[in-house]
Write a protein that holds these residues in place. Structure first.
Motif, mmCIF file in Angstrom:
data_model
loop_
_atom_site.group_PDB
_atom_site.id
_atom_site.type_symbol
_atom_site.label_atom_id
_atom_site.label_comp_id
_atom_site.label_asym_id
_atom_site.label_seq_id
_atom_site.Cartn_x
_atom_site.Cartn_y
_atom_site.Cartn_z
ATOM 1 N N ALA A 52 0.922 -1.170 0.037
ATOM 2 C CA ALA A 52 0.030 -0.095 -0.121
ATOM 3 C C ALA A 52 0.879 1.231 0.005
ATOM 4 O O ALA A 52 2.076 1.318 0.356
ATOM 5 C CB ALA A 52 -0.734 0.056 1.223
ATOM 6 N N ALA A 53 0.545 2.412 -0.201
ATOM 7 C CA ALA A 53 1.280 3.608 -0.447
ATOM 8 C C ALA A 53 1.446 3.821 0.873
ATOM 9 O O ALA A 53 0.718 3.662 1.980
ATOM 10 C CB ALA A 53 0.358 4.630 -1.060
ATOM 11 N N PRO A 54 2.775 4.573 1.069
ATOM 12 C CA PRO A 54 3.663 4.897 -0.168
ATOM 13 C C PRO A 54 4.662 3.612 -0.162
ATOM 14 O O PRO A 54 5.572 3.940 -1.146
ATOM 15 C CB PRO A 54 4.603 5.865 0.659
ATOM 16 N N HIS A 55 4.497 2.473 0.301
ATOM 17 C CA HIS A 55 5.274 1.377 0.058
ATOM 18 C C HIS A 55 4.525 0.442 -0.891
ATOM 19 O O HIS A 55 3.753 -0.472 -0.337
ATOM 20 C CB HIS A 55 5.928 0.691 1.347
ATOM 21 N N TYR A 56 4.650 0.539 -2.056
ATOM 22 C CA TYR A 56 3.725 -0.014 -3.099
ATOM 23 C C TYR A 56 3.992 -1.656 -3.018
ATOM 24 O O TYR A 56 2.981 -2.430 -3.573
ATOM 25 C CB TYR A 56 3.640 0.627 -4.292
ATOM 26 N N LEU A 57 5.148 -1.973 -2.967
ATOM 27 C CA LEU A 57 5.659 -3.493 -2.664
ATOM 28 C C LEU A 57 5.963 -3.867 -1.344
ATOM 29 O O LEU A 57 6.697 -4.794 -1.315
ATOM 30 C CB LEU A 57 6.794 -3.605 -3.814
ATOM 31 N N GLY A 58 5.616 -3.102 -0.446
ATOM 32 C CA GLY A 58 5.516 -3.481 1.143
ATOM 33 C C GLY A 58 7.004 -3.015 1.673
ATOM 34 O O GLY A 58 7.903 -2.564 0.987
ATOM 35 N N ARG A 64 12.537 -1.761 5.440
ATOM 36 C CA ARG A 64 13.021 -1.269 4.271
ATOM 37 C C ARG A 64 12.189 -1.285 3.049
ATOM 38 O O ARG A 64 11.681 -2.166 3.036
ATOM 39 C CB ARG A 64 14.463 -1.620 3.818
ATOM 40 N N ASP A 65 12.029 -0.214 2.199
ATOM 41 C CA ASP A 65 11.005 -0.194 1.120
ATOM 42 C C ASP A 65 11.573 -1.140 0.149
ATOM 43 O O ASP A 65 12.840 -1.241 -0.560
ATOM 44 C CB ASP A 65 11.079 0.974 0.585
ATOM 45 N N VAL A 66 10.594 -2.296 -0.228
ATOM 46 C CA VAL A 66 11.082 -3.202 -0.868
ATOM 47 C C VAL A 66 11.209 -2.698 -2.407
ATOM 48 O O VAL A 66 12.094 -3.289 -3.095
ATOM 49 C CB VAL A 66 10.087 -4.578 -0.994
ATOM 50 N N GLY A 252 3.233 -14.058 0.635
ATOM 51 C CA GLY A 252 3.707 -15.389 -0.023
ATOM 52 C C GLY A 252 4.353 -14.913 -1.561
ATOM 53 O O GLY A 252 5.156 -15.533 -2.322
ATOM 54 N N LEU A 253 4.164 -13.606 -1.923
ATOM 55 C CA LEU A 253 4.507 -13.120 -3.240
ATOM 56 C C LEU A 253 5.707 -12.210 -2.896
ATOM 57 O O LEU A 253 6.570 -12.083 -4.164
ATOM 58 C CB LEU A 253 3.646 -12.021 -3.846
ATOM 59 N N ALA A 254 6.228 -12.007 -1.795
ATOM 60 C CA ALA A 254 7.442 -11.259 -1.597
ATOM 61 C C ALA A 254 8.817 -11.922 -2.318
ATOM 62 O O ALA A 254 9.511 -11.430 -2.993
ATOM 63 C CB ALA A 254 7.516 -11.111 -0.219
#
Length: 285
Positions: A52-58, A64-66, A252-254
Motif C-alpha cells: 500500500a502507498a507509499p510502500h507499493y511493494l511493502g 526497508r522499502d522493497v 507469499g508473493l514477496a
C-alpha cells in the motif's frame, strides 16, 4: 553500425521483447537513485508492511522499502555481473587468441591450467575461495571472472584455430604481417559474431552465479541490495502467507519479486542472443 541498424529494423518480436526488457533494466540500474522512492538501506516503515502507498511493494523484515531495494538491486547485481563478464572476456579471450596464434609451449601451458580449473566444480571452488578471501565486491568479481574466463578461453581458442587455417591468413603471413596485425585485422573481425553471442550467454551464467552465491550468503553482503539475497531474506515469508486477506497474501508473493526479476532479465538476454546467433549464422528463416 549501419548493418546492425538495418538488421534491427527486421528483428523478430522476440528480439524486440528482449531489447525492451534489457533497456528497462538498464534504465533502472543507471538511474536507480533518481527512480527509487526511498534510499537503499533506509528504514522507512514498519516491518512487513502490506502493499500500500507509499510502500507499493511493502517493506522487508527491517522496515526497508522493497521497491527501492529491487531498483537498487538492479544496479548492484547487474552492474557487478557485467563488470565480471567483461573481465572474464578480457582474460579468456586474449589468452585464447594468443594460445591459438602462438601455439607451442604457451598453448600447452595455458590449456592445462584451464583444464585444471574446469575440472573443479565452479560453485564449490568459488565457495572455497570466497570463504578464504572474504566476500568483498572485488573478491567476488575476480574469483568469478577467473572461473568464467576458462569457458571464454576454450571458445576463443577454438574459433581462432579455425580462422588461422584459412588461406587469407597464410597470405597475410607471407606479406610479413605481425601477430598484432593478424589478431586485430583478421582473427577478431571473423570471430566477432560467436564471441558476441557468447558474451550474452556468459553474462547470464555470471548473473545467475552471483545470485546463487548471494542466496547462499557469500555474494553481496548486507545491507547492499541484491536480488539473490532478497530471495533468501523473504523466502521464510512463504510459510506465513494466507491468501484469505490481502496483507497476508503479499507475504507469499514477496520472494517472487526478486526471483522474477532474475528470471525476466535472463530470458531477455537469451532472446537477444538467439537473434544475434541467427544473424551470424546467415540463415534467412
Amino acid at each position: 553500425m549501419y548493418y546492425w541498424l538495418s538488421q534491427l529494423r527486421e528483428a523478430p518480436v522476440s528480439a524486440w521483447i528482449g531489447i525492451v526488457l534489457i533497456g528497462f533494466f538498464s534504465i533502472l540500474a543507471i538511474f536507480a537513485p533518481l527512480i527509487a522512492p526511498f534510499p537503499e538501506i533506509a528504514v522507512v516503515g514498519p516491518q512487513y508492511h502490506a502493499w500500500a502507498a507509499p510502500h507499493y511493494l511493502g517493506t522487508d523484515g527491517l522496515g526497508r522499502d522493497v521497491m527501492s531495494r529491487l531498483i537498487f538491486g538492479a544496479r548492484n547485481t547487474v552492474g557487478i555481473a557485467l563488470a565480471t563478464t567483461i573481465l572474464a572476456f578480457l582474460l579468456g579471450g586474449i589468452t585464447g587468441l594468443l594460445a591459438a596464434t602462438l601455439g607451442g609451449w604457451f598453448d600447452m601451458i595455458s590449456s592445462r591450467i584451464v583444464d585444471i580449473l574446469m575440472a573443479i566444480p565452479s560453485l564449490i571452488f568459488a565457495l572455497m575461495i570466497l570463504t578464504i578471501t572474504g566476500t568483498s565486491v572485488l573478491s567476488l568479481i575476480l574469483v568469478i571472472a577467473v572461473l568464467d574466463s576458462t569457458r571464454v578461453y576454450r571458445l576463443s581458442r577454438a574459433v581462432a584455430q579455425d580462422i588461422l587455417t584459412m588461406d587469407y591468413i597464410e597470405v597475410a603471413r607471407m606479406r610479413g604481417e605481425g601477430l598484432p596485425w593478424l589478431i586485430r585485422r583478421e582473427v577478431l573481425p571473423n570471430a566477432a559474431a560467436p564471441l558476441i553471442a557468447e558474451f550474452g550467454l556468459r553474462f547470464c551464467f555470471v548473473f545467475l552465479f552471483i545470485s546463487a552465491l548471494s542466496f547462499l550468503g557469500l555474494g553481496l553482503q548486507p545491507p547492499t541490495a541484491d536480488w539473490g539475497s532478497m530471495v533468501r531474506e523473504s523466502a521464510k515469508l512463504i510459510s506465513f502467507a494466507n491468501f484469505s486477506t490481502w496483507q497476508t497474501a503479499t507475504f507469499g508473493l514477496a520472494p517472487l519479486l526478486p526471483a522474477g526479476a532474475i528470471a525476466l532479465l535472463t530470458v531477455a538476454v537469451n532472446l537477444v542472443v538467439d537473434w544475434v546467433l541467427h544473424i551470424s549464422s546467415g540463415l534467412k528463416e
